[in-house]
Design an enzyme around this catalytic site. Structure first.
Site, PDB file in Angstrom:
ATOM      1  N   LYS A 124      -0.165   1.767 -31.538  1.00  0.00           N
ATOM      2  CA  LYS A 124      -1.125   1.014 -32.399  1.00  0.00           C
ATOM      3  C   LYS A 124      -0.252   0.979 -33.725  1.00  0.00           C
ATOM      4  O   LYS A 124       0.205   1.881 -34.060  1.00  0.00           O
ATOM      5  CB  LYS A 124      -2.307   1.739 -32.360  1.00  0.00           C
ATOM      6  CG  LYS A 124      -3.160   1.574 -31.245  1.00  0.00           C
ATOM      7  CD  LYS A 124      -4.542   2.039 -31.453  1.00  0.00           C
ATOM      8  CE  LYS A 124      -5.164   2.213 -30.244  1.00  0.00           C
ATOM      9  NZ  LYS A 124      -6.211   1.072 -29.882  1.00  0.00           N
ATOM     10  N   GLU A 150     -16.810   5.270 -29.439  1.00  0.00           N
ATOM     11  CA  GLU A 150     -16.802   3.861 -28.600  1.00  0.00           C
ATOM     12  C   GLU A 150     -18.321   3.601 -28.374  1.00  0.00           C
ATOM     13  O   GLU A 150     -19.152   4.281 -28.319  1.00  0.00           O
ATOM     14  CB  GLU A 150     -16.121   4.121 -27.489  1.00  0.00           C
ATOM     15  CG  GLU A 150     -14.713   4.266 -27.848  1.00  0.00           C
ATOM     16  CD  GLU A 150     -13.996   4.143 -26.360  1.00  0.00           C
ATOM     17  OE1 GLU A 150     -13.363   3.199 -25.822  1.00  0.00           O
ATOM     18  OE2 GLU A 150     -14.108   5.351 -25.394  1.00  0.00           O
ATOM     19  N   HIS A 168      -4.591  10.584 -26.054  1.00  0.00           N
ATOM     20  CA  HIS A 168      -4.821  10.155 -27.481  1.00  0.00           C
ATOM     21  C   HIS A 168      -4.897  11.075 -28.664  1.00  0.00           C
ATOM     22  O   HIS A 168      -4.382  10.842 -29.732  1.00  0.00           O
ATOM     23  CB  HIS A 168      -5.812   8.957 -27.265  1.00  0.00           C
ATOM     24  CG  HIS A 168      -5.712   8.100 -26.073  1.00  0.00           C
ATOM     25  ND1 HIS A 168      -4.441   7.653 -25.768  1.00  0.00           N
ATOM     26  CD2 HIS A 168      -6.725   7.408 -25.370  1.00  0.00           C
ATOM     27  CE1 HIS A 168      -4.831   6.661 -24.689  1.00  0.00           C
ATOM     28  NE2 HIS A 168      -5.926   6.608 -24.571  1.00  0.00           N
ATOM     29  N   ASP A 171       0.803  -1.100  -0.038  1.00  0.00           N
ATOM     30  CA  ASP A 171       0.093  -0.040   0.074  1.00  0.00           C
ATOM     31  C   ASP A 171       1.055   1.130   0.031  1.00  0.00           C
ATOM     32  O   ASP A 171       1.928   1.402   0.654  1.00  0.00           O
ATOM     33  CB  ASP A 171      -0.793  -0.029   1.335  1.00  0.00           C
ATOM     34  CG  ASP A 171      -2.071   0.778   1.305  1.00  0.00           C
ATOM     35  OD1 ASP A 171      -2.200   1.344   0.188  1.00  0.00           O
ATOM     36  OD2 ASP A 171      -2.846   0.857   2.020  1.00  0.00           O
ATOM     37  N   HIS A 221      -1.134   4.561 -24.904  1.00  0.00           N
ATOM     38  CA  HIS A 221      -1.228   3.348 -25.764  1.00  0.00           C
ATOM     39  C   HIS A 221      -1.196   3.735 -27.235  1.00  0.00           C
ATOM     40  O   HIS A 221      -1.182   2.604 -28.068  1.00  0.00           O
ATOM     41  CB  HIS A 221      -2.017   2.285 -25.173  1.00  0.00           C
ATOM     42  CG  HIS A 221      -3.261   2.221 -25.171  1.00  0.00           C
ATOM     43  ND1 HIS A 221      -4.377   3.473 -24.368  1.00  0.00           N
ATOM     44  CD2 HIS A 221      -4.347   1.664 -26.077  1.00  0.00           C
ATOM     45  CE1 HIS A 221      -5.451   3.160 -24.942  1.00  0.00           C
ATOM     46  NE2 HIS A 221      -5.707   2.385 -26.014  1.00  0.00           N
ATOM     47  N   LYS A 230     -18.456   8.006 -25.675  1.00  0.00           N
ATOM     48  CA  LYS A 230     -18.867   6.921 -25.312  1.00  0.00           C
ATOM     49  C   LYS A 230     -20.483   6.713 -25.766  1.00  0.00           C
ATOM     50  O   LYS A 230     -21.068   7.721 -25.889  1.00  0.00           O
ATOM     51  CB  LYS A 230     -18.856   6.832 -23.902  1.00  0.00           C
ATOM     52  CG  LYS A 230     -17.776   7.050 -22.996  1.00  0.00           C
ATOM     53  CD  LYS A 230     -16.714   5.816 -23.147  1.00  0.00           C
ATOM     54  CE  LYS A 230     -15.320   6.138 -22.400  1.00  0.00           C
ATOM     55  NZ  LYS A 230     -14.022   5.578 -22.847  1.00  0.00           N
ATOM     56  N   LYS A 288      -1.432   7.022 -18.283  1.00  0.00           N
ATOM     57  CA  LYS A 288      -2.362   8.292 -18.353  1.00  0.00           C
ATOM     58  C   LYS A 288      -3.510   8.294 -17.586  1.00  0.00           C
ATOM     59  O   LYS A 288      -3.985   7.051 -17.254  1.00  0.00           O
ATOM     60  CB  LYS A 288      -2.770   8.543 -19.719  1.00  0.00           C
ATOM     61  CG  LYS A 288      -3.248   7.605 -20.376  1.00  0.00           C
ATOM     62  CD  LYS A 288      -4.569   7.892 -21.523  1.00  0.00           C
ATOM     63  CE  LYS A 288      -5.694   8.195 -20.738  1.00  0.00           C
ATOM     64  NZ  LYS A 288      -6.684   7.355 -20.619  1.00  0.00           N
ATOM     65  N   ASP A 304      -9.576  12.069 -20.302  1.00  0.00           N
ATOM     66  CA  ASP A 304      -9.418  10.717 -20.652  1.00  0.00           C
ATOM     67  C   ASP A 304      -8.957  10.566 -22.027  1.00  0.00           C
ATOM     68  O   ASP A 304      -8.289   9.698 -22.062  1.00  0.00           O
ATOM     69  CB  ASP A 304     -10.740   9.906 -20.360  1.00  0.00           C
ATOM     70  CG  ASP A 304     -10.801   8.568 -20.533  1.00  0.00           C
ATOM     71  OD1 ASP A 304      -9.829   7.937 -19.863  1.00  0.00           O
ATOM     72  OD2 ASP A 304     -11.435   7.914 -21.165  1.00  0.00           O
TER      73      ASP A 304
HETATM   74  C1  BG6 Z   1      -8.271   4.537 -22.590  1.00  0.00           C
HETATM   75  C2  BG6 Z   1      -9.474   5.353 -21.839  1.00  0.00           C
HETATM   76  O1  BG6 Z   1      -6.868   5.024 -22.345  1.00  0.00           O
HETATM   77  O2  BG6 Z   1      -8.731   4.612 -23.900  1.00  0.00           O
HETATM   78  C3  BG6 Z   1     -10.728   4.530 -22.258  1.00  0.00           C
HETATM   79  O3  BG6 Z   1      -9.310   5.383 -20.278  1.00  0.00           O
HETATM   80  C4  BG6 Z   1     -10.918   4.124 -23.585  1.00  0.00           C
HETATM   81  O4  BG6 Z   1     -11.843   5.202 -21.727  1.00  0.00           O
HETATM   82  C5  BG6 Z   1      -9.647   3.511 -24.119  1.00  0.00           C
HETATM   83  O5  BG6 Z   1     -12.067   3.187 -23.624  1.00  0.00           O
HETATM   84  C6  BG6 Z   1      -9.988   3.351 -25.608  1.00  0.00           C
HETATM   85  O6  BG6 Z   1      -8.712   2.639 -26.050  1.00  0.00           O
HETATM   86  P1  BG6 Z   1      -8.879   1.738 -27.314  1.00  0.00           P
HETATM   87  O7  BG6 Z   1      -7.374   1.147 -27.606  1.00  0.00           O
HETATM   88  O8  BG6 Z   1      -9.886   0.404 -26.958  1.00  0.00           O
HETATM   89  O9  BG6 Z   1      -9.316   2.575 -28.449  1.00  0.00           O
END
Ligand code: BG6
Length: 486
Positions: A182, A216, A240, A88, A178, A340, A148, A235
């Site tokens: 890709k 999404e 991204h 912790d 991330h 979303k 992040k 987010d």
């Molecule tokens: C994350 C977000 O960084 O990326 C999420 O916190 C989101 O909210 C996700 O759903 C989307 O990633 P990917 O690779 O599925 O497009």
């Protein structure tokens, strides 16, 4: 590639990110022979799990996420790499006893790479690093990975960067986004800088506008605690979408190395035209999904905690008209959109060229280059062609397409596989430098401030619909439309 030998310590190691992304990615790396036999994956969490409890949990929850080529032999080997240590991060000065156990497990070996992956909320980053140092665990061959979002605004991002920077050198800090792992995103650099035909037309003379959309279908069930504090801007856009914008807009770097690429991205972030005050009303849209066919609204998503004031204010959708103020891009809007509970899961970059200067055929529409990040990674160039037949010439846009799956016939690795192996191999090119993260926040902060002071809730849109009407007006008022609306 030679297999990586390191201890990978994941703080938040039993959480959602670990279970859904990190462990499946590591399994695939193991299967591909990229983890040395001694490499261990040590999950830290507050839960009192034993190694075997963790293995049982991973077996139950992760195995179904790695169906392609699941190999029982590799799976057993992979599970055997897993350890769990209850740790912790406290702020009361006393080190949690788990640090001692972790130190014993890691041993005093300074010649071995050691990676701390912080898959935890950003306010734990500073305390974690401090306590890891107090416990004597930070060696010259240690690296730290920060997930992040890095903070919630420029001030908190700076504070975290200072705190982590007091323990680790910048070259040891890997800020992960991330999206940069890709395949299609990396391919964007190849497309732009390994082909001659695009660069001469990659500017405001030829390009009308750019759209960057990450839509999404998922909602946020069970994520309210995080999402109320984040929202779509923090987010997704701060990291991204802005990173994608950078890769589209940046100048050709002199070399494909860690600093050259990040230097060019930074210049793009610094060239973004600030949006604040009344401009935020004109150039930004924020929405929140309400109930839609068979789907609850954001406020009614099942969760451990009931909605709070923050829940009413948070945006699950945003669209922004951004501008890069430099010679190449003056006057070219970059439309960003993410949300979303939209009708489809799609990430794409659309570069819309200008119309022909003088048309001799009826109909016709401008060329478009579409870079598909997901699903079905690929690139389409929409060109005008004549429909076969005698009589009047009829034009039709047809795609010249590249599908990665069809062309290369291999599994497209998940972004985390690439990035985890980059950390293990000590290559930070696809990670964000401190100045980049802070420049992104510097642009985001005034938008957040305007939204906060507005005191009005986001515009509702039914779950499953294409977002709030203002998102369409954002383009519609200059005669443009989002890619799928035609
Ligand atoms: C994350 C977000 O960084 O990326 C999420 O916190 C989101 O909210 C996700 O759903 C989307 O990633 P990917 O690779 O599925 O497009």
């Amino acid at each position: 590639a030679t297999p990586h030998d390191a201890d990978l310590v994941v703080f938040g190691g039993t959480g959602d990110l670990s279970m859904r992304k990190l462990l499946p990615a590591l399994y695939h790396c193991d299967r591909d022979g990229r983890l040395a036999p001694q490499t261990r994956i040590i999950a830290l969490s507050r839960g009192g799990l034993t190694d075997d409890d963790l293995r049982g949990k991973v077996d139950a929850e992760v195995r179904s996420a790695v169906p392609e080529g699941d190999d029982p032999e590799v799976w057993r080997r992979f599970l055997a790499r897993l350890r769990h240590v209850p740790v912790d991060v406290r702020d009361d000065g006393d080190l949690h006893e788990g640090w001692r156990d972790l130190a014993a497990l890691l041993g005093g070996n300074e010649d071995r790479d050691r990676i701390f992956y912080l898959a935890s909320p950003p306010m734990t980053f500073g305390p974690f690093c401090r306590q890891a140092q107090q416990a004597g665990l930070v060696t010259p061959r240690s690296r730290v990975v920060l997930e992040k979002p890095l903070g919630r605004d420029l001030a908190s991002a700076r504070q975290i960067n200072d705190e982590v920077g007091a323990i680790f050198a910048e070259s040891q800090i890997y800020r992960i986004d991330h999206y940069l792992g890709k395949e299609t995103v990396q391919n964007l650099l190849v497309l732009r800088f390994a082909n001659a035909f695009l660069e001469p037309i990659w500017n405001s003379l030829w390009i009308d506008h750019v759209q960057i959309s990450v839509t999404e279908t998922v909602g946020t069930p069970g994520r309210r605690g995080y999402y109320d504090q984040a929202g779509a801007l923090r987010d997704m856009v701060q990291n991204h979408l802005l990173q994608l914008l950078c890769l589209v807009a940046m100048e050709p770097p002199a070399r494909n190395d860690r600093e050259s690429i990040r230097d060019e991205k930074l210049k793009v972030l610094q060239s973004l035209r600030p949006i604040s005050g009344s401009e935020a009303d004109r150039f930004t849209v924020r929405g929140q999904y309400a109930e839609g066919p068979g789907m609850p609204g954001y406020l009614d998503e099942p969760d451990r905690s009931p909605p709070t004031d923050a829940s009413y204010r948070v945006e699950t959708f945003t669209a922004i008209r951004a501008e890069v103020k430099n010679w190449r891009w003056a006057g070219v809007p970059f439309y960003l959109r993410t949300g979303k509970r939209l009708p489809s899961r799609r990430s794409e970059i659309v570069v819309q060229f200008k119309d022909v200067p003088h048309s001799i055929f009826p109909g016709g529409s401008p060329n478009r280059l579409v870079l598909r990040l997901q699903p079905s990674e690929g690139i389409d160039l929409h060109i005008m062609a004549k429909e076969p037949g005698a009589g009047e010439v009829t034009l039709r846009p047809v795609p010249l397409g590249l599908s990665f799956a069809r062309t290369f016939g291999t599994r497209v690795p998940d972004a985390y596989e690439r990035l985890l192996m980059d950390v293990m191999g000590g290559n930070p090119t696809l990670f964000m430098r401190r100045d980049e993260v802070e420049a992104a926040w510097r642009w985001i902060d005034p938008i957040l401030a305007t939204w906060d002071s507005a005191g009005t809730p986001p515009e509702p849109y039914p779950a499953g619909s294409a977002g709030p009407p203002s998102a369409h007006e954002l383009l519609g008022r200059s005669g443009r439309a989002w890619h799928e609306e035609e």
